[in-house]
Design an enzyme around this catalytic site. Structure first.
Site, PDB file in Angstrom:
ATOM      1  N   ASP A  91      42.159  37.054  38.570  1.00  0.00           N
ATOM      2  CA  ASP A  91      42.413  38.520  38.317  1.00  0.00           C
ATOM      3  C   ASP A  91      43.754  39.074  38.497  1.00  0.00           C
ATOM      4  O   ASP A  91      44.360  38.483  39.526  1.00  0.00           O
ATOM      5  CB  ASP A  91      41.125  39.419  38.806  1.00  0.00           C
ATOM      6  CG  ASP A  91      41.198  38.989  40.331  1.00  0.00           C
ATOM      7  OD1 ASP A  91      41.423  38.062  40.770  1.00  0.00           O
ATOM      8  OD2 ASP A  91      40.538  40.103  40.896  1.00  0.00           O
ATOM      9  N   GLU A 149      38.544  38.474  42.252  1.00  0.00           N
ATOM     10  CA  GLU A 149      38.722  38.207  43.685  1.00  0.00           C
ATOM     11  C   GLU A 149      39.168  39.590  44.365  1.00  0.00           C
ATOM     12  O   GLU A 149      38.797  39.728  45.385  1.00  0.00           O
ATOM     13  CB  GLU A 149      39.767  37.240  43.855  1.00  0.00           C
ATOM     14  CG  GLU A 149      40.044  36.731  45.644  1.00  0.00           C
ATOM     15  CD  GLU A 149      40.699  37.848  46.270  1.00  0.00           C
ATOM     16  OE1 GLU A 149      40.758  38.095  47.584  1.00  0.00           O
ATOM     17  OE2 GLU A 149      41.823  38.400  45.640  1.00  0.00           O
TER      18      GLU A 149
HETATM   19 ZN    ZN Z   1      45.353  40.148  46.361  1.00  0.00          ZN
HETATM   20 ZN    ZN Z   2      45.164  37.128  45.886  1.00  0.00          ZN
END
Ligand code: ZN
Ligand code: ZN
Length: 432
Positions: A91, A149
């Site tokens: 991401d 994440e």
């Molecule tokens: Zn990051």
């Molecule tokens: Zn990262």
């Protein structure tokens, strides 16, 4: 990093370098530039995931999509032996790019400012190196492309979607992250490497009124100020000096006019430490102080206290850390391996290592410094630490890793996988 009796033989390091050199480097660089130009936010990594799936399948790797949202799991089963999981996050961030790169983001307000585009490209490159060189090793490798994440949701979503039930259970998990620092190094830390973090929203409920008549009010600004001051004593007076912890009040909003005492005050905190135990201790202290300050002021409602986001500490397994650092030492030379100690950033990678029964699988997470040498050498500062603070860091709009980190990272991950495949008895074989 100590040396170890598990030092991999020289030919393992040589094999890793040969396999990595045989991967399609031009394709990895092309994929990186493509992902960088078309970043996707947490949970919306549809195009990125499709690119990973296509690339893995092209190498004959069995690929499942839609695991925990947009997650991809590729399984390269290659005979008996250990099972090693390799993870990359996919991401991007809500940041407007200001890197000046020719392949800068074409999506308004979205940027790969944390290098997850590089991680994804390196995952694909590593898969290619290992798939094409499969006659040189035996065992199973899982390639995991993880969503979300940055929001701390992706790893647990993949785990809760049956990662360890639907696919071979790994003996060990590996991940790497680009960072500030001179390109060409590999940074290994044994034990705690990244902090546990929690984001806490607090609302103090006072009683509003006219600024000229404080006696008829309960001023939430004064209570909030006392809370901010008192919170500083947690790290200074309740945490042992050998421990690392942070309590930051990053947000304090109250009031609308100079002559009005508001009814509420809002505070936003981030709390970080290097273990679950310490994090629990600090969170309890925050609650105690906020409640006590409100009570001291005679507040009768609340306060509201909500943990809006939390990530666990990342604690590297000592054996795996030493084994991977040893093969990297042989591949790149001892002067390329550094130990920067734990950082206070956070990651959700360790969520992938948690089993339903509470057990944690061993894992290792290392950094690949990726600041171009010209930028590093031109940065103000005498010591490396001073320079470290003066070059673009992850999450900043001008973060621009040197693309040569891609080949370096493919080699580093290929070496780590080979070293772990060769490192002992598998969970399945030992029946544990
Ligand atoms: Zn990051
Ligand atoms: Zn990262």
């Amino acid at each position: 990093m100590r040396s170890t009796s598990e030092n991999p033989p020289m030919d393992l390091a040589r094999t890793a370098l040969e396999l990595a050199a045989a991967h399609d480097s031009a394709a990895t660089h092309h994929l990186y530039r493509e992902l960088h130009a078309r970043p996707e936010l947490s949970g919306a990594e549809h195009r990125t995931a499709a690119r990973v799936r296509t690339a893995l399948r092209a190498e004959g790797i069995d690929c499942t999509e839609g695991v925990g949202g947009t997650g991809i799991v590729g399984v390269l089963a290659n005979g008996p032996g250990r099972t090693v999981l390799v993870r990359a996050d996919m991401d991007a961030l809500p940041v407007t790019e200001d890197s000046g790169l020719p392949y800068a983001s074409t999506v308004d307000g979205v940027m790969h400012a944390c290098g997850h585009d590089a991680h994804t490209a390196m995952l694909v490159g590593t898969a290619q190196a290992l798939a094409r060189g499969r006659r040189h090793w035996s065992g199973t490798v899982l390639f995991v492309a993880q969503p979300a994440e940055e929001t701390g949701e992706g790893a647990s979503a993949m785990r809760d979607d049956g990662l360890h039930q639907r696919f071979p259970l790994p003996d060990v998990l590996l991940a790497q992250h680009v960072s500030a620092g001179p390109i060409g190094l590999v940074a290994h830390v044994e034990g705690p490497v990244l902090a546990a973090s929690a984001s806490i929203d607090i609302v103090v409920h006072g009683r509003g009124g006219h600024g000229s008549r404080p006696d008829t009010t309960t001023d939430p600004i004064v209570i909030g100020a006392a809370i901010v001051g008192r919170l500083q004593s947690i790290v200074a007076r309740e945490i042992a000096p050998r421990e690392t912890a942070v309590v930051t009040v990053g947000r304090f909003h109250a009031g609308s006019a100079n002559n009005i005492i508001p009814a509420t005050a809002e505070l936003g905190l981030t709390v970080r430490s290097t273990s679950h135990e310490r994090q629990t201790q600090i969170l309890a202290a925050v609650q105690r102080i906020v409640r006590a300050e409100c009570e001291a002021a005679g507040v009768t409602t609340g306060p509201d206290l909500r943990i809006v986001k939390s990530m666990p500490a990342t604690v590297n397994d000592a054996r795996v850390a030493r084994n991977v650092a040893a093969v990297h030492t042989r591949m790149f030379g001892g002067n390329r391996i550094v130990d920067p100690g734990p950082a206070m950033g956070s990651e959700d990678f360790s969520e992938l290592a948690r089993l339903p029964d509470g057990q944690t699988l061993p894992y290792h997470y290392w950094f690949l410094p990726s600041t171009p040498l010209a930028v590093w050498n031109a940065a103000p500062g005498q010591s490396p630490m001073e320079r470290f603070g003066n070059v673009p860091s992850a999450h900043s709009p001008d973060f621009a890793p040197d693309p040569s980190v891609l080949d370096h990272g493919v080699a580093a991950m290929t070496g780590a996988v080979l070293a772990e495949l060769a490192s002992g008895v598998s969970r399945a074989a030992s029946g544990s």
